[in-house]
Design a protein around this motif. Sequence first.
Motif, PDB file in Angstrom:
ATOM      1  N   LYS A 124       0.825  -1.217   0.000  1.00 42.02           N
ATOM      2  CA  LYS A 124       0.000   0.000   0.000  1.00 42.02           C
ATOM      3  C   LYS A 124       0.855   1.261   0.000  1.00 42.02           C
ATOM      4  CE  LYS A 124      -3.853   0.800   2.293  1.00 42.02           C
ATOM      5  NZ  LYS A 124      -4.704   1.214   1.165  1.00 42.02           N
ATOM      6  N   GLY A 125       0.342   2.266  -0.726  1.00 43.28           N
ATOM      7  CA  GLY A 125       0.980   3.569  -0.774  1.00 43.28           C
ATOM      8  C   GLY A 125       1.593   3.847  -2.124  1.00 43.28           C
ATOM      9  N   CYS A 126       1.264   4.994  -2.723  1.00 40.87           N
ATOM     10  CA  CYS A 126       1.817   5.364  -4.023  1.00 40.87           C
ATOM     11  C   CYS A 126       1.967   6.882  -4.100  1.00 40.87           C
ATOM     12  CB  CYS A 126       0.899   4.879  -5.151  1.00 40.87           C
ATOM     13  SG  CYS A 126       1.578   5.175  -6.808  1.00 40.87           S
ATOM     14  N   PRO A 127       3.097   7.389  -4.621  1.00 40.47           N
ATOM     15  CA  PRO A 127       3.276   8.843  -4.756  1.00 40.47           C
ATOM     16  C   PRO A 127       2.528   9.425  -5.946  1.00 40.47           C
ATOM     17  CG  PRO A 127       5.201   7.707  -5.600  1.00 40.47           C
ATOM     18  CD  PRO A 127       4.299   6.646  -5.027  1.00 40.47           C
ATOM     19  N   LEU A 128       2.080   8.557  -6.870  1.00 34.46           N
ATOM     20  CA  LEU A 128       1.308   9.015  -8.014  1.00 34.46           C
ATOM     21  C   LEU A 128      -0.181   8.924  -7.699  1.00 34.46           C
ATOM     22  CD1 LEU A 128       4.128   8.414  -9.278  1.00 34.46           C
ATOM     23  CD2 LEU A 128       2.934   7.770 -11.376  1.00 34.46           C
ATOM     24  N   SER A 129      -0.966   9.638  -8.466  1.00 32.96           N
ATOM     25  CA  SER A 129      -2.428   9.589  -8.323  1.00 32.96           C
ATOM     26  C   SER A 129      -3.042   9.611  -9.726  1.00 32.96           C
ATOM     27  CB  SER A 129      -2.939  10.771  -7.498  1.00 32.96           C
ATOM     28  OG  SER A 129      -2.461  12.008  -8.028  1.00 32.96           O
ATOM     29  N   CYS A 130      -2.707   8.595 -10.511  1.00 30.43           N
ATOM     30  CA  CYS A 130      -3.173   8.521 -11.899  1.00 30.43           C
ATOM     31  C   CYS A 130      -4.701   8.483 -11.939  1.00 30.43           C
ATOM     32  CB  CYS A 130      -2.596   7.283 -12.577  1.00 30.43           C
ATOM     33  SG  CYS A 130      -0.790   7.217 -12.545  1.00 30.43           S
ATOM     34  N   VAL A 131      -5.284   9.304 -12.777  1.00 27.24           N
ATOM     35  CA  VAL A 131      -6.746   9.427 -12.769  1.00 27.24           C
ATOM     36  C   VAL A 131      -7.436   8.132 -13.191  1.00 27.24           C
ATOM     37  CG1 VAL A 131      -6.769  11.928 -13.091  1.00 27.24           C
ATOM     38  CG2 VAL A 131      -6.720  10.445 -15.102  1.00 27.24           C
ATOM     39  N   TRP A 132      -6.730   7.234 -13.894  1.00 27.50           N
ATOM     40  CA  TRP A 132      -7.322   5.977 -14.356  1.00 27.50           C
ATOM     41  C   TRP A 132      -6.924   4.792 -13.461  1.00 27.50           C
ATOM     42  CZ3 TRP A 132      -3.424   8.677 -16.787  1.00 27.50           C
ATOM     43  CH2 TRP A 132      -2.162   8.111 -16.740  1.00 27.50           C
ATOM     44  N   CYS A 133      -6.290   5.047 -12.352  1.00 24.24           N
ATOM     45  CA  CYS A 133      -5.710   3.982 -11.529  1.00 24.24           C
ATOM     46  C   CYS A 133      -6.699   2.828 -11.321  1.00 24.24           C
ATOM     47  CB  CYS A 133      -5.284   4.534 -10.174  1.00 24.24           C
ATOM     48  SG  CYS A 133      -4.564   3.281  -9.082  1.00 24.24           S
ATOM     49  N   HIS A 134      -6.249   1.599 -11.612  1.00 23.01           N
ATOM     50  CA  HIS A 134      -7.140   0.444 -11.446  1.00 23.01           C
ATOM     51  C   HIS A 134      -6.941  -0.243 -10.096  1.00 23.01           C
ATOM     52  CE1 HIS A 134      -3.484  -1.302 -13.293  1.00 23.01           C
ATOM     53  NE2 HIS A 134      -3.781  -2.396 -12.612  1.00 23.01           N
ATOM     54  N   ASN A 135      -6.023   0.286  -9.273  1.00 19.59           N
ATOM     55  CA  ASN A 135      -5.859  -0.220  -7.906  1.00 19.59           C
ATOM     56  C   ASN A 135      -5.912   0.950  -6.912  1.00 19.59           C
ATOM     57  OD1 ASN A 135      -5.605  -3.003  -8.354  1.00 19.59           O
ATOM     58  ND2 ASN A 135      -3.410  -2.837  -8.778  1.00 19.59           N
ATOM     59  N   PRO A 136      -7.018   1.698  -6.871  1.00 19.06           N
ATOM     60  CA  PRO A 136      -7.060   2.868  -5.975  1.00 19.06           C
ATOM     61  C   PRO A 136      -6.933   2.503  -4.500  1.00 19.06           C
ATOM     62  CG  PRO A 136      -9.259   2.368  -6.818  1.00 19.06           C
ATOM     63  CD  PRO A 136      -8.293   1.521  -7.598  1.00 19.06           C
ATOM     64  N   GLU A 137      -7.227   1.235  -4.159  1.00 22.77           N
ATOM     65  CA  GLU A 137      -7.059   0.809  -2.778  1.00 22.77           C
ATOM     66  C   GLU A 137      -5.585   0.725  -2.391  1.00 22.77           C
ATOM     67  OE1 GLU A 137      -7.534  -3.175  -5.009  1.00 22.77           O
ATOM     68  OE2 GLU A 137      -7.725  -1.022  -5.365  1.00 22.77           O
ATOM     69  N   GLY A 138      -4.708   0.882  -3.378  1.00 17.63           N
ATOM     70  CA  GLY A 138      -3.276   0.877  -3.104  1.00 17.63           C
ATOM     71  C   GLY A 138      -2.663   2.257  -3.012  1.00 17.63           C
ATOM     72  N   LEU A 139      -3.448   3.309  -3.238  1.00 17.85           N
ATOM     73  CA  LEU A 139      -2.891   4.664  -3.234  1.00 17.85           C
ATOM     74  C   LEU A 139      -2.505   5.139  -1.835  1.00 17.85           C
ATOM     75  CD1 LEU A 139      -5.271   6.425  -5.801  1.00 17.85           C
ATOM     76  CD2 LEU A 139      -2.957   5.576  -6.188  1.00 17.85           C
ATOM     77  N   SER A 140      -3.384   4.944  -0.869  1.00 12.78           N
ATOM     78  CA  SER A 140      -3.125   5.392   0.493  1.00 12.78           C
ATOM     79  C   SER A 140      -2.189   4.422   1.211  1.00 12.78           C
ATOM     80  CB  SER A 140      -4.435   5.514   1.268  1.00 12.78           C
ATOM     81  OG  SER A 140      -4.179   5.760   2.640  1.00 12.78           O
ATOM     82  N   SER A 141      -1.344   4.969   2.076  1.00 12.36           N
ATOM     83  CA  SER A 141      -0.451   4.140   2.882  1.00 12.36           C
ATOM     84  C   SER A 141      -1.132   3.643   4.153  1.00 12.36           C
ATOM     85  CB  SER A 141       0.814   4.932   3.248  1.00 12.36           C
ATOM     86  OG  SER A 141       1.556   5.261   2.089  1.00 12.36           O
TER      87      SER A 141
END
Length: 301
Positions: free
Chosen positions: A24-41
């Motif tokens: 979990k956690g990503c510095p990008l925030s791509c508008v099409w992200c198919h794994n948004p549950e991985g964006l937050s740490s």
Amino acid sequence: MLVFDIKRYAINDGPGIRITIFMKGCPLSCVWCHNPEGLSSRKEKLYTKKKCIGCQTCVKACPEQALTLTPDGIVTDRTRCTLCGTCAEVCPALAMEISGTEYSTDALMKEIEKETVFMDRSEGGVTFCGGEPLLHPEPLLELLRRCGEQGIHRAVDTTLFARPEVVREVMDNCELFLVDLKQMDSAKHKHFCGVPNEPILANLRMIAEAGHDFYLRIPLIEGVNADEENITRSAEFLASLPWKHRTVNLLLYHDIGKGKHEKLGTIYNPGHCAFATPSDETVERCRGIFAGYGIETVIGG
């Protein structure tokens, strides 16, 4: 570290049959992200309304009394919710999920070691994915080193948006990078992905010039990066690299991330960017441009 998924028998995350660890956690925030549950740490809760049978088992079990059944389904009072996971544990319909499970490196190694028989037979291995695994350099490097000691093939699926010293150390401890090239124009990259692309391009050139193996994918999206100018710039850049494979996987846009945002209670494409799956004509034009630079293209993968 927090892991939001472990995928076994993966065949598109590097060679052979693999186990893929999603951090979990990503510095990008791509508008099409198919794994948004991985964006937050942090841990997050997902709720699938169409699965909910309205039994209120979760409402009764919640120790913080944070859940209420409404005509729109279960509503969570996020000021009360502690993400303890009780609701997900008791839900008979699996409508509640917690994204993010804490794992020690020892626990993850045990999960990886369970799959070695499949890795050995297929020349597979382990792939560390995300989110962005390079956000967690210390546990990632420990896992990579321990896998290396056991002769397990190691791949890192990364945005390459990281400090070059981190990329170098990871490069010294893995056999393969899986890298997405999203947009060559830095301002447009920041618009669609939340960060500029200079560090990404510099790190990609660094690993190529070091002779390290990498696979290159482009999420091909009409309105974002499928235009002739961007594809030509992408081909020119990739052709300038000392690159062994010289093959690009074109990943055609899909909107699977939209449903996941609904489960998270977040908004898909909040800026209302105009994008779509590219037409067959656009795909063939892109493939032709890459071919002109001596680069093969494969759809999917």
